[in-house]
Design a protein around this motif. Structure first.
Motif, PDB file in Angstrom:
ATOM      1  N   VAL A 161       0.311  -0.898   0.118  1.00 57.00           N
ATOM      2  CA  VAL A 161      -0.190   0.332   0.294  1.00 57.00           C
ATOM      3  C   VAL A 161       0.906   1.223  -0.281  1.00 57.00           C
ATOM      4  CG1 VAL A 161      -1.838   1.355   1.228  1.00 57.00           C
ATOM      5  CG2 VAL A 161      -2.051  -1.349   1.143  1.00 57.00           C
ATOM      6  N   ILE A 162       0.802   1.809  -1.019  1.00 57.02           N
ATOM      7  CA  ILE A 162       1.496   3.745  -1.255  1.00 57.02           C
ATOM      8  C   ILE A 162       0.491   4.492  -0.356  1.00 57.02           C
ATOM      9  CG2 ILE A 162       2.670   2.977  -3.303  1.00 57.02           C
ATOM     10  CD1 ILE A 162       0.850   5.043  -4.813  1.00 57.02           C
ATOM     11  N   ASN A 163       1.141   4.994   0.582  1.00 58.44           N
ATOM     12  CA  ASN A 163       0.679   6.249   1.488  1.00 58.44           C
ATOM     13  C   ASN A 163       1.526   7.139   0.861  1.00 58.44           C
ATOM     14  OD1 ASN A 163      -0.556   5.775   4.054  1.00 58.44           O
ATOM     15  ND2 ASN A 163       0.313   4.352   4.040  1.00 58.44           N
ATOM     16  N   GLY A 164       0.086   8.444   0.424  1.00 57.84           N
ATOM     17  CA  GLY A 164       0.997   9.726   0.068  1.00 57.84           C
ATOM     18  C   GLY A 164       0.373  10.931   0.861  1.00 57.84           C
ATOM     19  N   ASP A 165       0.863  12.010   1.057  1.00 54.52           N
ATOM     20  CA  ASP A 165       0.641  13.580   2.019  1.00 54.52           C
ATOM     21  C   ASP A 165       1.513  14.275   1.598  1.00 54.52           C
ATOM     22  OD1 ASP A 165      -0.113  13.639   4.079  1.00 54.52           O
ATOM     23  OD2 ASP A 165       1.101  13.381   5.732  1.00 54.52           O
ATOM     24  N   ALA A 166       0.077  15.392   1.956  1.00 43.14           N
ATOM     25  CA  ALA A 166       1.714  16.503   1.362  1.00 43.14           C
ATOM     26  C   ALA A 166       1.811  17.447   3.042  1.00 43.14           C
ATOM     27  CB  ALA A 166       0.618  17.501   1.153  1.00 43.14           C
ATOM     28  N   THR A 167       3.174  17.790   2.724  1.00 43.41           N
ATOM     29  CA  THR A 167       3.508  18.442   4.287  1.00 43.41           C
ATOM     30  C   THR A 167       3.364  19.918   3.341  1.00 43.41           C
ATOM     31  OG1 THR A 167       4.757  18.480   5.883  1.00 43.41           O
ATOM     32  CG2 THR A 167       5.741  17.760   4.072  1.00 43.41           C
ATOM     33  N   VAL A 168       3.902  20.992   4.594  1.00 51.04           N
ATOM     34  CA  VAL A 168       4.500  22.299   4.117  1.00 51.04           C
ATOM     35  C   VAL A 168       5.243  22.821   5.558  1.00 51.04           C
ATOM     36  CG1 VAL A 168       3.531  24.583   5.041  1.00 51.04           C
ATOM     37  CG2 VAL A 168       2.074  22.860   4.021  1.00 51.04           C
ATOM     38  N   VAL A 169       6.396  22.613   4.722  1.00 50.13           N
ATOM     39  CA  VAL A 169       7.709  22.670   4.909  1.00 50.13           C
ATOM     40  C   VAL A 169       8.045  24.457   4.810  1.00 50.13           C
ATOM     41  CG1 VAL A 169       9.064  20.567   4.231  1.00 50.13           C
ATOM     42  CG2 VAL A 169       9.591  22.870   2.770  1.00 50.13           C
ATOM     43  N   ARG A 170       8.258  24.732   6.360  1.00 51.36           N
ATOM     44  CA  ARG A 170       8.582  26.033   6.226  1.00 51.36           C
ATOM     45  C   ARG A 170      10.009  26.711   6.579  1.00 51.36           C
ATOM     46  NH1 ARG A 170       8.165  26.534  12.806  1.00 51.36           N
ATOM     47  NH2 ARG A 170       7.858  28.889  12.542  1.00 51.36           N
ATOM     48  N   PRO A 171       9.707  27.635   5.798  1.00 52.98           N
ATOM     49  CA  PRO A 171      10.869  28.610   5.097  1.00 52.98           C
ATOM     50  C   PRO A 171      12.178  28.978   6.415  1.00 52.98           C
ATOM     51  CG  PRO A 171       9.400  29.798   4.772  1.00 52.98           C
ATOM     52  CD  PRO A 171       8.715  28.666   5.794  1.00 52.98           C
ATOM     53  N   PRO A 172      13.165  29.533   6.169  1.00 55.97           N
ATOM     54  CA  PRO A 172      14.390  30.015   6.961  1.00 55.97           C
ATOM     55  C   PRO A 172      14.018  30.696   8.287  1.00 55.97           C
ATOM     56  CG  PRO A 172      15.495  29.468   4.779  1.00 55.97           C
ATOM     57  CD  PRO A 172      14.460  29.206   5.099  1.00 55.97           C
ATOM     58  N   SER A 173      12.715  31.253   7.035  1.00 60.37           N
ATOM     59  CA  SER A 173      12.453  32.867   8.129  1.00 60.37           C
ATOM     60  C   SER A 173      11.232  32.979   8.087  1.00 60.37           C
ATOM     61  CB  SER A 173      13.576  33.958   8.357  1.00 60.37           C
ATOM     62  OG  SER A 173      12.840  35.298   7.150  1.00 60.37           O
ATOM     63  N   ASP A 174       9.961  33.979   8.450  1.00 61.57           N
ATOM     64  CA  ASP A 174       8.892  34.479   7.928  1.00 61.57           C
ATOM     65  C   ASP A 174       8.389  35.343   7.695  1.00 61.57           C
ATOM     66  OD1 ASP A 174       7.555  31.872   9.023  1.00 61.57           O
ATOM     67  OD2 ASP A 174       7.271  31.879  11.176  1.00 61.57           O
ATOM     68  N   GLN A 175       9.118  36.136   7.283  1.00 60.21           N
ATOM     69  CA  GLN A 175       9.385  37.023   6.333  1.00 60.21           C
ATOM     70  C   GLN A 175       9.116  37.295   5.502  1.00 60.21           C
ATOM     71  OE1 GLN A 175       9.837  40.548   7.616  1.00 60.21           O
ATOM     72  NE2 GLN A 175      11.832  39.270   9.210  1.00 60.21           N
ATOM     73  N   THR A 176       7.449  37.969   5.412  1.00 61.23           N
ATOM     74  CA  THR A 176       6.847  38.586   4.537  1.00 61.23           C
ATOM     75  C   THR A 176       7.052  39.549   3.540  1.00 61.23           C
ATOM     76  OG1 THR A 176       4.731  38.820   5.449  1.00 61.23           O
ATOM     77  CG2 THR A 176       4.711  36.701   5.322  1.00 61.23           C
ATOM     78  N   GLU A 177       7.674  40.471   3.878  1.00 60.74           N
ATOM     79  CA  GLU A 177       8.267  41.672   3.839  1.00 60.74           C
ATOM     80  C   GLU A 177       9.653  42.072   3.323  1.00 60.74           C
ATOM     81  OE1 GLU A 177       5.708  44.569   4.789  1.00 60.74           O
ATOM     82  OE2 GLU A 177       4.548  43.312   5.688  1.00 60.74           O
ATOM     83  N   GLN A 178      10.235  42.232   2.184  1.00 62.89           N
ATOM     84  CA  GLN A 178      10.877  42.759   2.052  1.00 62.89           C
ATOM     85  C   GLN A 178      12.327  43.761   2.448  1.00 62.89           C
ATOM     86  OE1 GLN A 178      11.921  43.027  -2.217  1.00 62.89           O
ATOM     87  NE2 GLN A 178      13.465  41.596  -2.347  1.00 62.89           N
ATOM     88  N   PHE A 179      11.212  44.898   2.766  1.00 65.06           N
ATOM     89  CA  PHE A 179      12.003  46.442   3.684  1.00 65.06           C
ATOM     90  C   PHE A 179      11.093  45.805   4.641  1.00 65.06           C
ATOM     91  CE2 PHE A 179      12.969  46.585  -1.260  1.00 65.06           C
ATOM     92  CZ  PHE A 179      14.931  46.487  -0.463  1.00 65.06           C
ATOM     93  N   THR A 180      11.740  46.366   5.772  1.00 65.11           N
ATOM     94  CA  THR A 180      10.955  46.919   6.905  1.00 65.11           C
ATOM     95  C   THR A 180      11.940  47.481   7.352  1.00 65.11           C
ATOM     96  OG1 THR A 180      12.255  45.217   8.392  1.00 65.11           O
ATOM     97  CG2 THR A 180      10.134  44.598   7.779  1.00 65.11           C
ATOM     98  N   ARG A 181      11.046  48.544   8.301  1.00 70.37           N
ATOM     99  CA  ARG A 181      11.472  49.669   9.554  1.00 70.37           C
ATOM    100  C   ARG A 181      12.280  49.183  10.668  1.00 70.37           C
ATOM    101  NH1 ARG A 181      11.442  54.609   7.972  1.00 70.37           N
ATOM    102  NH2 ARG A 181       9.683  54.356   6.208  1.00 70.37           N
ATOM    103  N   ASP A 182      12.910  49.488  10.949  1.00 67.96           N
ATOM    104  CA  ASP A 182      13.905  48.979  11.586  1.00 67.96           C
ATOM    105  C   ASP A 182      13.089  49.787  12.964  1.00 67.96           C
ATOM    106  OD1 ASP A 182      16.942  47.948  13.261  1.00 67.96           O
ATOM    107  OD2 ASP A 182      15.877  48.405  14.172  1.00 67.96           O
ATOM    108  N   GLU A 183      12.804  49.260  13.907  1.00 66.41           N
ATOM    109  CA  GLU A 183      12.159  50.043  15.511  1.00 66.41           C
ATOM    110  C   GLU A 183      12.784  51.103  15.755  1.00 66.41           C
ATOM    111  OE1 GLU A 183      10.060  47.636  17.779  1.00 66.41           O
ATOM    112  OE2 GLU A 183       7.917  47.144  15.930  1.00 66.41           O
ATOM    113  N   LYS A 184      14.102  50.861  15.784  1.00 67.74           N
ATOM    114  CA  LYS A 184      14.644  51.567  16.848  1.00 67.74           C
ATOM    115  C   LYS A 184      15.471  52.489  16.175  1.00 67.74           C
ATOM    116  CE  LYS A 184      16.879  49.122  21.060  1.00 67.74           C
ATOM    117  NZ  LYS A 184      17.646  47.090  20.509  1.00 67.74           N
TER     118      LYS A 184
END
Ligand SMILES: [Zn+2]
Length: 501
Positions: free
Chosen positions: A196-219
């Motif tokens: 029996v072959i079992n299939g599965d889909a998994t979500v692999v997380r990238p090294p960072s959750d960053q979604t915006e290329q530029f962010t403002r440094d709060e300090k």
């Protein structure tokens, strides 16, 4: 789904509004799918913990790894600057596998720089390729910059590496007795787990959750450039968990009651962006279908394939035609479909497809519609020239004595003809009728095999620091996944022969 700009941390459990059906399903009858003497699958022994050193030993002892690397990976030109050490391509495939052994690329580098660990690699090379090759290797393993340089070449050859790995894994599985055509295979109803072959889909997380290329440094208030994974997006995993990452689909097989016996047979990335952004996309269900066909092409001993609700009737129909049992949980919210009004001398029975099987439709005294599942007495299978035909021999209980009817559970020619009114095929039979219906003992047994493939994903998560795959982009993630699969498969190859504990 395209990457969202909202912070992934704020992901909530995706909720689906479920519409309550306006009908009732009768009790599941005792029949071939839920026999009175049903034996659940015995529980396997607890898996022994395999230490990192042993994992590496098993990886480097796998002869197929060297063959695949040598056949498809480009040879790195010897360094032009003086004494740059030279590593053959298989060393970098071992490096990729070692990332799953040692959790991060940094830790892999440090380990391979260590004399004792590097000696393990050289010993593996010695056993698989001989003294001359082992003695020609540099004194220590590659450093991170060697890996980063060669990684580009591996990514260029990724499709070939994926295919050659798949072929080698399937061959090794068959050689170990999995998916074999000769071995006792169990039957259509209760296939042996190794078939029996079992299939599965998994979500692999990238090294960072960053979604915006530029962010403002709060300090400081300055804009900072961030690295964003170009292929990551918010994905639904396991039906209801939203996870930010990239989706990888894989199929595996294992032996009953044997820990560490799982072999990953095939894997690929599924693309998920909207059709406008990515017209050549191949989402989860069709990726999984392609992977299953690729396995069947190479392993005709497969009896059954198990996947999740992403596979609908049209996906299942094509595999059923190839002569295997396809099991997935039934999709929510499918309305019952009329099948046939059986007319006999003194009675009429109105038979519908509901909950994946044939049911007789009744109206209760208070006006409720009830679908009563009909017991199935046999699962006749007729191999044809081009495709297999599966039937349910259904018993319709009656005061005049039971009637037996043969109902196809494969997509018939008639089903495929177009309805002139709707311009769609007449009946999506495999959506409504299932070879082994869900919510039966034998259906639940197959469903239980899936939990096991989920544990593969769990191992994948824990094999990497912070449960993240150290690679940006979908090809990079697939490369790491291939290394992970080589590690898992090498463990099976090395331990299936061990005495039973
Ligand atoms: Zn009757």
């Amino acid at each position: 789904m395209s990457p969202s700009t909202s912070a992934p941390r704020k992901l909530k459990k995706a909720t689906k509004a479920k519409k309550k059906p306006d009908w009732i399903l009768g009790p599941t009858p005792r029949d071939i799918f839920s026999p009175a003497n049903f034996d659940p699958e015995p529980k396997g022994p607890e898996a022994r913990n395999i230490p990192e050193i042993e994992r590496l030993e098993l990886v480097v002892a796998n002869p197929a790894l060297y063959e695949v690397a040598t056949a498809v990976l480009p040879r790195k030109e010897p360094g032009t600057r003086g004494r740059t050490p030279h590593y053959p391509p298989y060393v970098f495939l071992i490096y990729v596998c070692a990332i799953s052994v040692f959790n991060t690329a940094r830790s892999t580098e440090a380990n391979l720089q260590h004399k004792t660990i590097w000696e393990i690699v050289r010993e593996g090379v010695r056993r698989c390729l001989g003294d001359v090759e082992a003695d020609s290797l540099p004194e220590t393993g590659p450093q991170r910059h060697h890996w980063l340089q060669y990684r580009h070449k591996m990514l260029d050859a990724l499709p070939q590496l994926r295919e050659a790995s798949r072929d080698a894994w399937i061959q090794q599985a068959i050689a170990l007795g999995y998916l074999s055509e000769e071995r006792p295979r169990g039957c259509w109803l209760r296939p042996d787990r190794s078939q029996v072959i079992n299939g599965d889909a998994t979500v692999v997380r990238p090294p960072s959750d960053q979604t915006e290329q530029f962010t403002r440094d709060e300090k400081t208030g300055k804009m900072r450039r961030r690295r964003v994974d170009p292929d990551a997006g918010i994905q639904i995993e396991g039906g209801d968990r939203a996870v930010y990452g990239k989706k990888i689909v894989s199929f595996s097989v294992r032996l009953p009651e044997r820990a560490h016996s799982r072999i990953i047979l095939n894997a690929d990335g599924a693309r998920h962006r909207s059709p406008e952004e990515d017209p050549d996309r191949e989402e989860e269900a069709s990726t999984a279908l392609r992977l299953a066909h690729e396995i069947l092409d190479r392993a005709p001993g497969v009896i059954a394939a198990v996947f999740d609700t992403a596979w609908r009737g049209t996906h299942r129909a094509r595999l059923v035609a190839r002569g295997i049992v396809v099991y997935t949980p039934q999709h929510d919210g499918i309305s019952p479909k009329p099948l046939n009004k059986y007319r006999y001398d003194h009675c009429i029975h109105d038979v519908y497809a509901a909950a994946g099987r044939s049911c007789e439709r009744h109206i209760s005294v208070d006006g409720q519609t009830i679908y009563t599942p009909l017991p199935v007495r046999e699962l006749p299978v007729r191999p044809g020239v081009n495709s297999y035909r599966f039937y349910h021999a259904v018993e319709i209980p009656c005061r005049n004595g039971p009637h037996i009817e043969l109902i196809p559970v494969y997509e018939t020619k008639e089903d495929r003809t177009l309805d002139p009114r709707t311009k769609r095929s007449k009946f999506n039979r495999c959506e409504h009728l299932r070879q082994i219906p869900p919510n039966t003992d034998l259906g639940d047994r197959l469903k239980g095999f899936r939990q096991d493939s989920e544990s593969t994903n769990c191992t994948l998560d824990y094999s990497h620091w912070d449960k993240r795959l150290p690679a940006y982009g979908a090809p990079g993630a697939l490369l790491i996944y291939l290394g992970f699969a080589w590690m898992i498969n090498s463990i099976a190859l090395g331990t299936v022969g061990e005495p039973r504990r």
